[in-house]
Design a protein around this motif. Sequence first.
Motif, PDB file in Angstrom:
ATOM      1  N   ARG A 116       0.821  -1.208   0.000  1.00 32.19           N
ATOM      2  CA  ARG A 116       0.000   0.000   0.000  1.00 32.19           C
ATOM      3  C   ARG A 116       0.858   1.262   0.000  1.00 32.19           C
ATOM      4  N   LYS A 117       1.987   1.217   0.717  1.00 30.26           N
ATOM      5  CA  LYS A 117       2.857   2.402   0.774  1.00 30.26           C
ATOM      6  C   LYS A 117       3.517   2.655  -0.569  1.00 30.26           C
ATOM      7  N   LEU A 118       3.964   1.616  -1.235  1.00 31.42           N
ATOM      8  CA  LEU A 118       4.557   1.800  -2.558  1.00 31.42           C
ATOM      9  C   LEU A 118       3.531   2.353  -3.549  1.00 31.42           C
ATOM     10  N   GLY A 119       2.299   1.864  -3.469  1.00 27.74           N
ATOM     11  CA  GLY A 119       1.256   2.420  -4.325  1.00 27.74           C
ATOM     12  C   GLY A 119       0.979   3.876  -4.008  1.00 27.74           C
ATOM     13  N   LEU A 120       1.038   4.236  -2.715  1.00 24.68           N
ATOM     14  CA  LEU A 120       0.804   5.624  -2.327  1.00 24.68           C
ATOM     15  C   LEU A 120       1.930   6.533  -2.803  1.00 24.68           C
ATOM     16  N   LEU A 121       3.161   6.034  -2.826  1.00 25.62           N
ATOM     17  CA  LEU A 121       4.286   6.848  -3.281  1.00 25.62           C
ATOM     18  C   LEU A 121       4.235   7.105  -4.786  1.00 25.62           C
ATOM     19  N   VAL A 122       3.707   6.159  -5.529  1.00 27.61           N
ATOM     20  CA  VAL A 122       3.673   6.310  -6.992  1.00 27.61           C
ATOM     21  C   VAL A 122       2.367   6.952  -7.457  1.00 27.61           C
ATOM     22  N   PHE A 123       1.255   6.690  -6.741  1.00 34.24           N
ATOM     23  CA  PHE A 123      -0.055   7.252  -7.108  1.00 34.24           C
ATOM     24  C   PHE A 123      -0.691   7.901  -5.867  1.00 34.24           C
ATOM     25  N   PHE A 125      -2.437  10.712  -5.745  1.00 39.35           N
ATOM     26  CA  PHE A 125      -3.423  11.727  -6.096  1.00 39.35           C
ATOM     27  C   PHE A 125      -4.822  11.374  -5.589  1.00 39.35           C
ATOM     28  N   MET A 126      -5.148  10.104  -5.493  1.00 37.53           N
ATOM     29  CA  MET A 126      -6.481   9.695  -5.094  1.00 37.53           C
ATOM     30  C   MET A 126      -6.604   9.482  -3.589  1.00 37.53           C
ATOM     31  N   HIS A 127      -5.522   9.575  -2.871  1.00 37.97           N
ATOM     32  CA  HIS A 127      -5.574   9.355  -1.423  1.00 37.97           C
ATOM     33  C   HIS A 127      -6.165  10.585  -0.748  1.00 37.97           C
ATOM     34  N   GLN A 128      -7.082  10.358   0.198  1.00 37.04           N
ATOM     35  CA  GLN A 128      -7.796  11.464   0.829  1.00 37.04           C
ATOM     36  C   GLN A 128      -7.344  11.715   2.273  1.00 37.04           C
ATOM     37  N   ASP A 129      -7.308  10.698   3.079  1.00 38.49           N
ATOM     38  CA  ASP A 129      -6.990  10.851   4.500  1.00 38.49           C
ATOM     39  C   ASP A 129      -5.482  10.700   4.698  1.00 38.49           C
ATOM     40  N   TRP A 130      -4.808  11.810   5.054  1.00 38.82           N
ATOM     41  CA  TRP A 130      -3.365  11.820   5.268  1.00 38.82           C
ATOM     42  C   TRP A 130      -2.999  11.941   6.746  1.00 38.82           C
ATOM     43  N   GLN A 131      -3.980  11.929   7.607  1.00 39.60           N
ATOM     44  CA  GLN A 131      -3.726  12.105   9.034  1.00 39.60           C
ATOM     45  C   GLN A 131      -3.185  10.805   9.636  1.00 39.60           C
ATOM     46  N   VAL A 132      -2.141  10.952  10.451  1.00 40.80           N
ATOM     47  CA  VAL A 132      -1.569   9.800  11.155  1.00 40.80           C
ATOM     48  C   VAL A 132      -2.440   9.478  12.361  1.00 40.80           C
ATOM     49  N   ARG A 133      -2.779   8.234  12.537  1.00 43.49           N
ATOM     50  CA  ARG A 133      -3.628   7.812  13.653  1.00 43.49           C
ATOM     51  C   ARG A 133      -2.809   7.608  14.920  1.00 43.49           C
ATOM     52  N   TYR A 134      -3.444   7.939  16.046  1.00 45.28           N
ATOM     53  CA  TYR A 134      -2.799   7.817  17.351  1.00 45.28           C
ATOM     54  C   TYR A 134      -3.638   6.904  18.238  1.00 45.28           C
ATOM     55  N   GLN A 135      -2.934   6.262  19.181  1.00 42.16           N
ATOM     56  CA  GLN A 135      -3.588   5.428  20.176  1.00 42.16           C
ATOM     57  C   GLN A 135      -2.914   5.674  21.515  1.00 42.16           C
ATOM     58  N   GLN A 136      -3.664   6.278  22.447  1.00 43.87           N
ATOM     59  CA  GLN A 136      -3.138   6.634  23.764  1.00 43.87           C
ATOM     60  C   GLN A 136      -1.934   7.559  23.627  1.00 43.87           C
ATOM     61  N   ASP A 137      -2.119   8.636  22.850  1.00 41.11           N
ATOM     62  CA  ASP A 137      -1.101   9.677  22.642  1.00 41.11           C
ATOM     63  C   ASP A 137       0.170   9.149  21.999  1.00 41.11           C
ATOM     64  N   ALA A 138       0.127   8.032  21.339  1.00 45.64           N
ATOM     65  CA  ALA A 138       1.278   7.467  20.643  1.00 45.64           C
ATOM     66  C   ALA A 138       0.827   7.017  19.263  1.00 45.64           C
ATOM     67  N   PRO A 139       1.627   7.288  18.232  1.00 46.30           N
ATOM     68  CA  PRO A 139       1.227   6.868  16.881  1.00 46.30           C
ATOM     69  C   PRO A 139       1.208   5.351  16.768  1.00 46.30           C
ATOM     70  N   ILE A 251       6.654  14.150  -9.837  1.00 40.28           N
ATOM     71  CA  ILE A 251       5.389  14.802  -9.481  1.00 40.28           C
ATOM     72  C   ILE A 251       4.724  14.076  -8.310  1.00 40.28           C
ATOM     73  N   SER A 252       4.799  12.756  -8.313  1.00 41.31           N
ATOM     74  CA  SER A 252       4.167  11.975  -7.245  1.00 41.31           C
ATOM     75  C   SER A 252       4.828  12.240  -5.895  1.00 41.31           C
ATOM     76  N   ILE A 253       6.145  12.268  -5.860  1.00 42.51           N
ATOM     77  CA  ILE A 253       6.818  12.486  -4.584  1.00 42.51           C
ATOM     78  C   ILE A 253       6.611  13.930  -4.111  1.00 42.51           C
ATOM     79  N   PHE A 254       6.473  14.871  -5.052  1.00 37.59           N
ATOM     80  CA  PHE A 254       6.199  16.256  -4.658  1.00 37.59           C
ATOM     81  C   PHE A 254       4.838  16.352  -3.974  1.00 37.59           C
ATOM     82  N   VAL A 255       3.822  15.738  -4.571  1.00 39.74           N
ATOM     83  CA  VAL A 255       2.488  15.767  -3.978  1.00 39.74           C
ATOM     84  C   VAL A 255       2.479  15.030  -2.642  1.00 39.74           C
ATOM     85  N   PHE A 256       3.152  13.906  -2.601  1.00 41.48           N
ATOM     86  CA  PHE A 256       3.205  13.136  -1.360  1.00 41.48           C
ATOM     87  C   PHE A 256       3.832  13.944  -0.229  1.00 41.48           C
ATOM     88  N   MET A 257       4.945  14.616  -0.481  1.00 42.98           N
ATOM     89  CA  MET A 257       5.623  15.382   0.566  1.00 42.98           C
ATOM     90  C   MET A 257       4.796  16.598   0.990  1.00 42.98           C
TER      91      MET A 257
END
Length: 308
Positions: A116-123, A125-139, A251-257
């Motif tokens: 999934r991460k490799l797909g996200l790095l190359v594509f 553009f369609m990913h919507q939720d970029w927020q990192v999830r936390y559990q008990q104040d720890a990622p 372009i993909s890595i620019f959008v990702f960053m």
Amino acid sequence: MEPEGASRHRERAPKRRVPVAAPPRMADPHPLFDDTSAAGGSGPPPGRGYGAPPPAASQYPPPASFLGEPVSSLAMAYGTSLASQGRDIVDRNIDRLVPVGRLKYYFAVDTVYVGRKLGLLVFPFMHQDWQVRYQQDAPVAPRFDVNAPDLYIPVMAFITYILVAGLALGTQNRFSPDSLGLQASSALAWLIVEVLAILLSLYLVTVNTDLTTIDLVAFSGYKYVGMIVGLVSGLLFGKTGYYMVLGWCCISIFVFMIRTLRLKILSEAAAEGVLVRGAKNQLRMYLTMAIAAVQPLFMYWLTYHLIR
């Protein structure tokens, strides 16, 4: 009368001596040592002579057990205590220099996450939720959240990039151990320079963020994925395929960053409700865009000379 020869024979015969008995020995009235050789005495048994059988095993004292002595047990306990203390000191110093506990978090991945991460790095553009999830104040661990940074993909991508670079040099009859070592050292040096420059920029802009040095290494190492894809395309389809695929990956890595770092660098402004048009927040936006724009430049700089 006796004959004359017989008398001469009797005169010449030697006289026989009779042994005289020795006078009895007087006991010493003041002996220096007591006589312990008498049977039934309390002294030690007499030593065995030549040809005598060896004494019974019961006459020898039992051998002393070295490990069973109190001094030996105390020494072993003291040595064990010193070893444990030394191990604790080494562990603390290693954790101070290299946070092993945090490194375990960055390598907590699985096959599903890597795909999934490799797909996200190359594509991205369609990913919507970029927020990192936390559990008990720890990622949460990366294998549970595709948005979490990891070190597995950057490390493996760096090694694969060196191997693909060696393959590209080999197809052009330019391969040598020195050239491969120079390629690896230059890529690592540019990565260190990039991370140090980002840290200095964050310090100068006074950004209050939860980004760590390991996070920056992870985000900076994701560009090696696009570099590998571009090099492989160049080896298969020539320069045209290299430029087309590498352009897409840039372009993909620019959008990702941009979408990843804006939540990290601008989190303080979002929490305080400060307008983005403020001078300080503009600097943060420029810094985010600069970090994202540097990635395509490094991708091209470290790969263009490998495709001819």
